[in-house]
Design a protein around this motif. Structure first.
Motif, PDB file in Angstrom:
ATOM      1  N   UNK A   2      10.681 -30.195 -18.899  1.00 38.49           N
ATOM      2  CA  UNK A   2      10.495 -28.882 -18.272  1.00 38.49           C
ATOM      3  C   UNK A   2       9.666 -27.972 -19.179  1.00 38.49           C
ATOM      4  N   UNK A   3       9.952 -28.046 -20.496  1.00 34.17           N
ATOM      5  CA  UNK A   3       9.170 -27.272 -21.457  1.00 34.17           C
ATOM      6  C   UNK A   3       7.697 -27.651 -21.388  1.00 34.17           C
ATOM      7  N   UNK A   4       7.449 -28.954 -21.263  1.00 33.61           N
ATOM      8  CA  UNK A   4       6.070 -29.434 -21.191  1.00 33.61           C
ATOM      9  C   UNK A   4       5.391 -28.881 -19.937  1.00 33.61           C
ATOM     10  N   UNK A   5       6.101 -28.940 -18.805  1.00 32.26           N
ATOM     11  CA  UNK A   5       5.534 -28.434 -17.553  1.00 32.26           C
ATOM     12  C   UNK A   5       5.213 -26.945 -17.696  1.00 32.26           C
ATOM     13  N   UNK A   6       6.141 -26.210 -18.313  1.00 30.73           N
ATOM     14  CA  UNK A   6       5.929 -24.774 -18.508  1.00 30.73           C
ATOM     15  C   UNK A   6       4.703 -24.534 -19.386  1.00 30.73           C
ATOM     16  N   UNK A   7       4.578 -25.332 -20.460  1.00 31.45           N
ATOM     17  CA  UNK A   7       3.440 -25.154 -21.371  1.00 31.45           C
ATOM     18  C   UNK A   7       2.135 -25.476 -20.662  1.00 31.45           C
ATOM     19  N   UNK A   8       2.162 -26.520 -19.818  1.00 35.25           N
ATOM     20  CA  UNK A   8       0.954 -26.901 -19.078  1.00 35.25           C
ATOM     21  C   UNK A   8       0.545 -25.770 -18.131  1.00 35.25           C
TER      22      UNK A   8
END
Lengths: 265, 345
Positions: free
Chosen positions: B28-34
């Motif tokens: 989820x963190x990765x998706x948010x960062x993307x």
């Protein structure tokens, strides 16, 4: 009562085994028989080749001559996986990567039983749980190995070896670095494994009296040769101890177990 | 007494089976960062517009910006980050050396050297054709390091491998620099790329590399259980019946596939392959069946965040992400290692 081991079939038999490190010969023309479903102890002074012999019997080193038979079949013809399903090995001072838990380690014992794409099976799970129960590591299952005491860590490694569910267990100095209570615990575990779980156990031991007390078959080694082999009460005497260890001693009867007890003079 | 953060987490996560949850959280963190990365830049684009550009492209200026510049850039960061982190994990196990990474063992340098050499000899062109040269360079460097590392009386010692890797990496990097000094055209084309950069990637380049990286990642995840066995040491692995020659070779092949692809896409981004596996192990333990997926997501996250931070802090769209991964990764890693060591474990 001494048991006559010659009637019992050989689980492992070394025939004319020679082992060398490079040009240095450690063992030459050794004939060694490991009786089935017995606890065999390899005992001898430092450099007598006991660990080398154990590791060669485990298939971790290649014999330069002779053959090693497991149930009558040369181990050179067995693949690594087949070998691992039949012979479990506890190495000296094994080191696990930091953070690996006891359960992670014990599950590795199932490696030789799993096919390339095989799922973790109920048999795998049952084997691991039994191994942890026998070694008293069930409550430590989720603890990282590097936070355990030496004795607990040793039990975790033994649990991994037990999870292999091999008929034969080869233990290289399993009691070294263990305190007295843990040594006794381990010896009792081996006794249970041989008596109730039909295992054949071979252990390299440093303590002659421990071997005399717990093992059913003792092999005294000196300079890569067998000085004496047989039931402890047949093998352990003032003469053999003087011959093998160069120590003058008196052999008395262990007041508790009735086994021979060596008291150096 | 204050309990060290890393240890606490490792225990807790192993205890309550929190690893799947942790992985989901990291994802989820990765998706948010993307998403953040897609929205921010010289011109802020609302997330709703980003979404419309992807599902209903209308050729507007903002949609073009998202689809032609920002999306390819962030995809390249995700692909390269996950590939480098996973290849780092595998390298550390195979060489039994915590300092191993594709960067340290000359694999990145080999890929970079091959690409620069080909550009100099045959001129610069589109990115996707370089991939095979990057594979070739990575493979050749790996073989060279392996060969050199096995000299000496003890055969394959890890020290020997690391020294050989350092020598090969330094030598190839020097050769690459020498070529670039004499060849201004190639230098202009690869100046940012040699530092590790995701600037100006195209969708076509991503599409060309993605199959190899996805294959490598899938193979890497499959390796997990075998890596745990390898990590117990050569003798223990053998006593468990593992065919080490096979699994080491498969592992190295996966590393070459992943590192070669990542380098051909985004240049030799340093530090990701070294630091991400360590952070993951300090946090969740050494079960490689989990270390691998965590590292894949964590590596992608580090490179996306580093790229984003580079753009925001230095205000330049061209700032090479290879510089920021080290600037962000190094202090974080030091903090984690210190907090862990402080626990006296």
């Amino acid at each position: 009562m001494p048991v006559d081991e010659s009637n019992r079939s050989a689980k492992i038999a070394g025939r004319g085994v020679s082992i060398a490190y490079g040009s240095r010969r450690i063992v030459e023309d050794l004939d060694l028989v490991v009786p089935e479903r017995r606890f065999t102890a390899l005992v001898g002074p430092n450099g007598s080749g006991k660990s080398t012999i154990l590791r060669t019997f485990a298939g971790l080193m290649r014999a330069t001559g002779g053959s090693i038979l497991l149930d009558g079949r040369s181990i050179a013809t067995l693949g690594a996986r087949e070998m691992a399903r039949r012979v479990g090995v506890l190495l000296q001072g094994p080191v696990a990567p930091e953070g690996l838990t006891v359960r992670d380690l014990v599950q590795q014992g199932r490696y030789p039983h799993r096919s390339l794409f095989g799922r973790w099976s109920e048999a795998d799970q049952a084997a691991c749980e039994e191994a942890m129960m026998l070694t008293g590591t069930t409550t430590l299952a989720d603890t990282p190995l590097d936070t355990l005491s030496g004795g607990q860590r040793q039990r975790a490694w033994i649990a991994m070896t037990l999870a292999q569910q091999s008929e034969v267990l080869l233990l290289d100095e399993p009691t070294t670095f263990l305190d007295l209570a843990h040594q006794i615990e381990l010896m009792n575990l081996i006794t249970v494994l041989v008596r109730d779980h039909r295992k054949t156990v071979v252990a390299v031991l440093h303590d002659l009296n421990q071997a005399a007390r717990y093992a059913e078959h003792v092999v005294l080694l000196k300079d890569g040769r067998i000085a004496a082999a047989g039931h402890p009460s047949d093998v352990i005497s003032q003469d053999t101890i003087a011959d093998v260890f160069g120590v003058r001693s008196m052999v008395i009867r262990d007041p508790v177990a009735g086994t021979p007890l060596c008291v150096p003079l | 007494m204050i309990r060290p953060y890393g240890m606490n987490t490792a225990r807790r996560m192993a205890n309550d089976g929190g690893r799947p949850l942790g992985l989901l959280l990291l994802f989820c963190l990765l998706v948010a960062a993307v998403l953040w990365s897609l929205a921010s830049g010289a011109r802020h684009i609302p997330l709703a517009t980003v979404w419309h550009a992807v599902v209903g492209f209308d050729g507007s200026r903002e949609h073009l910006l998202v689809m032609l510049i920002r999306l390819p850039r962030v995809l390249a960061a995700v692909l390269a980050g996950s590939a480098l982190a996973v290849s780092g994990v595998i390298m550390q196990v195979v060489t039994n050396n915590p300092l191993a990474s594709p960067g340290l063992l000359g694999i990145n340098a080999g890929a970079a050297f091959a690409v620069v050499l080909v550009m100099t000899l045959f001129g610069t062109g589109t990115g996707d054709v370089y991939m095979w040269y990057a594979f070739g360079g990575a493979g050749a460097a790996a073989l060279l390091v392996h060969g050199m590392g096995s000299f000496g009386p003890s055969g394959h010692s890890t020290i020997g491998l690391v020294i050989a890797g350092a020598i090969v990496a330094t030598f190839l990097t020097a050769l690459t620099s020498a070529i670039l000094i004499f060849d201004q055209n190639t230098l202009d084309a690869v100046r940012l790329w040699t530092a590790g950069s995701v600037t100006g990637r195209t969708m076509a380049q991503n599409a060309a590399v993605a199959p190899y990286i996805l294959t490598g990642l899938a193979a890497g995840l499959f390796l997990g259980r075998h890596l745990v066995t390898l990590s117990l040491g050569a003798e223990a692995a053998r006593s468990l019946g593992q065919n080490q020659a096979v699994w080491r070779s498969v592992s190295i092949a996966v590393v070459i596939l992943l590192a070669g692809s990542a380098v051909s896409l985004a240049g030799p981004i340093g530090f990701v392959g070294l630091v991400v596996p360590h952070i993951v192990r300090l946090t969740i333990g050494a079960d490689y069946r989990w270390v691998l997926p965590f590292s894949a997501v964590g590596g992608a996250l580090l490179v996306v965040v580093a790229d984003l931070a580079g753009r925001m802090i230095f205000g330049s769209q061209d700032f090479p992400v290879g510089v920021t991964t080290a600037l962000i990764g190094a202090p974080f890693f030091l903090w984690l290692a210190r907090s862990r060591a402080g626990g006296g474990s």
